[in-house]
Motif scaffolding. Structure first.
Motif, PDB file in Angstrom:
ATOM      1  N   PHE A 118     -49.865   2.033  24.492  1.00  0.00           N
ATOM      2  CA  PHE A 118     -49.514   2.525  25.836  1.00  0.00           C
ATOM      3  C   PHE A 118     -47.941   2.615  26.033  1.00  0.00           C
ATOM      4  O   PHE A 118     -47.316   3.192  26.793  1.00  0.00           O
ATOM      5  CB  PHE A 118     -50.361   1.570  26.969  1.00  0.00           C
ATOM      6  N   LEU A 121     -46.578   5.346  24.670  1.00  0.00           N
ATOM      7  CA  LEU A 121     -46.679   6.773  25.218  1.00  0.00           C
ATOM      8  C   LEU A 121     -45.955   6.739  26.322  1.00  0.00           C
ATOM      9  O   LEU A 121     -45.206   7.888  26.586  1.00  0.00           O
ATOM     10  CB  LEU A 121     -48.152   6.313  25.526  1.00  0.00           C
ATOM     11  N   ARG A 124     -42.628   8.012  24.863  1.00  0.00           N
ATOM     12  CA  ARG A 124     -42.585   9.431  24.876  1.00  0.00           C
ATOM     13  C   ARG A 124     -42.665  10.121  26.203  1.00  0.00           C
ATOM     14  O   ARG A 124     -41.808  11.049  26.193  1.00  0.00           O
ATOM     15  CB  ARG A 124     -44.087   9.868  24.109  1.00  0.00           C
ATOM     16  N   GLY A 125     -42.938   9.764  27.203  1.00  0.00           N
ATOM     17  CA  GLY A 125     -43.163  10.318  28.534  1.00  0.00           C
ATOM     18  C   GLY A 125     -41.472  10.205  28.783  1.00  0.00           C
ATOM     19  O   GLY A 125     -41.283  11.363  29.630  1.00  0.00           O
ATOM     20  N   LEU A 128     -39.509  12.950  27.815  1.00  0.00           N
ATOM     21  CA  LEU A 128     -39.892  14.163  28.183  1.00  0.00           C
ATOM     22  C   LEU A 128     -39.167  14.251  29.706  1.00  0.00           C
ATOM     23  O   LEU A 128     -38.753  15.434  29.899  1.00  0.00           O
ATOM     24  CB  LEU A 128     -41.280  14.409  28.318  1.00  0.00           C
ATOM     25  N   LEU A 129     -39.114  13.098  30.140  1.00  0.00           N
ATOM     26  CA  LEU A 129     -38.257  13.190  31.566  1.00  0.00           C
ATOM     27  C   LEU A 129     -36.818  12.976  31.453  1.00  0.00           C
ATOM     28  O   LEU A 129     -36.093  12.597  32.452  1.00  0.00           O
ATOM     29  CB  LEU A 129     -39.100  12.364  32.600  1.00  0.00           C
ATOM     30  N   GLU A 130     -36.147  13.084  30.431  1.00  0.00           N
ATOM     31  CA  GLU A 130     -34.703  12.611  29.985  1.00  0.00           C
ATOM     32  C   GLU A 130     -34.012  13.421  30.981  1.00  0.00           C
ATOM     33  O   GLU A 130     -34.107  14.689  31.107  1.00  0.00           O
ATOM     34  CB  GLU A 130     -34.352  12.745  28.618  1.00  0.00           C
ATOM     35  N   GLU A 132     -33.973  13.583  34.104  1.00  0.00           N
ATOM     36  CA  GLU A 132     -34.492  13.985  35.330  1.00  0.00           C
ATOM     37  C   GLU A 132     -34.196  12.979  36.438  1.00  0.00           C
ATOM     38  O   GLU A 132     -33.680  11.664  36.258  1.00  0.00           O
ATOM     39  CB  GLU A 132     -36.058  14.014  35.288  1.00  0.00           C
ATOM     40  N   LEU A 136     -38.535   9.947  39.167  1.00  0.00           N
ATOM     41  CA  LEU A 136     -39.559  10.589  38.554  1.00  0.00           C
ATOM     42  C   LEU A 136     -39.833   9.650  37.359  1.00  0.00           C
ATOM     43  O   LEU A 136     -40.806   9.541  36.945  1.00  0.00           O
ATOM     44  CB  LEU A 136     -39.272  11.948  38.195  1.00  0.00           C
ATOM     45  N   ARG A 139     -42.174   5.657  37.450  1.00  0.00           N
ATOM     46  CA  ARG A 139     -43.539   5.639  37.065  1.00  0.00           C
ATOM     47  C   ARG A 139     -43.652   5.095  35.627  1.00  0.00           C
ATOM     48  O   ARG A 139     -44.329   4.115  35.280  1.00  0.00           O
ATOM     49  CB  ARG A 139     -44.406   6.969  37.303  1.00  0.00           C
ATOM     50  N   LEU A 140     -42.823   5.744  34.754  1.00  0.00           N
ATOM     51  CA  LEU A 140     -43.064   5.537  33.216  1.00  0.00           C
ATOM     52  C   LEU A 140     -42.363   4.307  32.892  1.00  0.00           C
ATOM     53  O   LEU A 140     -42.623   3.679  31.902  1.00  0.00           O
ATOM     54  CB  LEU A 140     -42.492   6.569  32.494  1.00  0.00           C
ATOM     55  N   GLU A 142     -42.050   1.732  34.788  1.00  0.00           N
ATOM     56  CA  GLU A 142     -42.785   0.361  34.717  1.00  0.00           C
ATOM     57  C   GLU A 142     -44.038   0.314  33.894  1.00  0.00           C
ATOM     58  O   GLU A 142     -44.206  -0.769  33.451  1.00  0.00           O
ATOM     59  CB  GLU A 142     -43.633   0.709  36.482  1.00  0.00           C
ATOM     60  N   MET A 143     -44.527   1.519  33.604  1.00  0.00           N
ATOM     61  CA  MET A 143     -45.459   1.461  32.536  1.00  0.00           C
ATOM     62  C   MET A 143     -45.001   0.840  31.236  1.00  0.00           C
ATOM     63  O   MET A 143     -45.868  -0.011  30.633  1.00  0.00           O
ATOM     64  CB  MET A 143     -46.076   2.916  32.269  1.00  0.00           C
TER      65      MET A 143
END
Lengths: 164, 164
Positions: A118, A121, A124-125, A128-130, A132, A136, A139-140, A142-143
């Motif tokens: 996780f 993952l 990786r997310g 993808l939002l580099e 941004e 936005l 979320r990622l 925190e994860m």
DNA sequence: ATCTTAGTTCAATATTTACTGAATAAACTA
DNA sequence: TAGTTTATTCAGTAAATATTGAACTAAGAT
């Protein structure tokens, strides 16, 4: 076997056997809750109670009233995930299964792998939002951070358990 | 959306979209590994990337190419286990879903319930082996103690995370 | 009020997963 | 070596789960 002193003052043998089977069934259900096959749970449940603690595939098929094929598949799975182990006793003919000492720390280590997955993952997310809007990305972040935290802390926790 | 400065120096929009869908698919697989439905994972995966972070059921059905029914069922599940929440924006017509802040601590608390269940199961097992040879009881004692340990320690760990 | 758009429910279907039992293999016994 | 016992593999079946799509409901728009 008696709850009080020697023989049966209260629970008859069959009563006891019934309670045991109920227990085995409930371990099966708990395994399902965790995403493992019910039959794997039944085997594990029986190995928690059985006397002796090691049981042959045949014995397992017998008490659990399952096919040999099912026992074979599920013991393979349980060995693979580190909850039981195969042992071959000195004089005896074939091999047996028993609950692996420290099975539970094994399982916790197993979960570590999921946590790592996780965290990766999340990373990786984030790629993808580099670039941004930071909102936005939160979320990622925190994860990722939560899982990185657990990845760091859980081994120490397990260590404390083992050293207890 | 560009990785470098403004428009597309490298990854085209469709390339990016493809990577996003791959990511969504992988979150789906990871959810399966943890025993949750794949579609729930896809929804969660998309909500990790989506702009804005809140998406309507229709939008979800659209991007994930799933039926409205499926979205409805799976968002209900995700809300129930505390990973996403339903929000209704001021002026806007209907409601949206977004990832719940602290979704992950929620999930960890969820796991606490499983740990408690296993501890209780171990205690039931010990009752069944009451008076038996201590060697036979060891398996269940380890199971009980390990889970009791986690039951005590995990809340403190989560606390440390929240206070960080 | 009527039309349009969007969401939910639920029965039917598709897909996946667990489980069985027959055939096969392996290992000890006589 | 042939016979007996026990375990494994695997194709087929049963059971459970996820997913769809049609019918229904609700709410805004005209």
């Amino acid at each position: 076997m008696g709850t009080l002193t020697k023989a049966s003052t209260n629970a008859s043998k069959t009563e006891q056997a019934l309670k045991q089977m109920h227990f085995v069934e409930d371990v099966g259900l708990s395994f399902e809750m965790v995403g493992l096959p019910r039959m794997a749970g039944r085997i594990f449940g029986w190995l928690l109670l059985s006397d002796p603690p090691h049981q042959s595939p045949g014995e397992l098929a017998d008490v659990l009233q399952a096919s040999k094929g099912s026992i074979s598949t599920m013991t393979r799975l349980l060995v693979q995930i580190g909850l039981i182990e195969r042992i071959s006793l000195p004089g005896q003919r074939r091999d047996y299964f028993r609950i692996k000492p420290h099975a539970w720390t094994e399982l916790t280590k197993q979960r570590m792998a999921q946590i790592t997955a996780f965290r990766q993952l999340a990373e990786r997310g984030l790629e993808l939002l580099e670039g941004e809007n930071p909102q936005l990305r939160d979320r990622l972040i925190e994860m990722r951070d939560m899982h990185a935290f657990l990845e760091q802390e859980l081994p120490a926790l397990i260590q404390r358990w083992e050293d207890r």
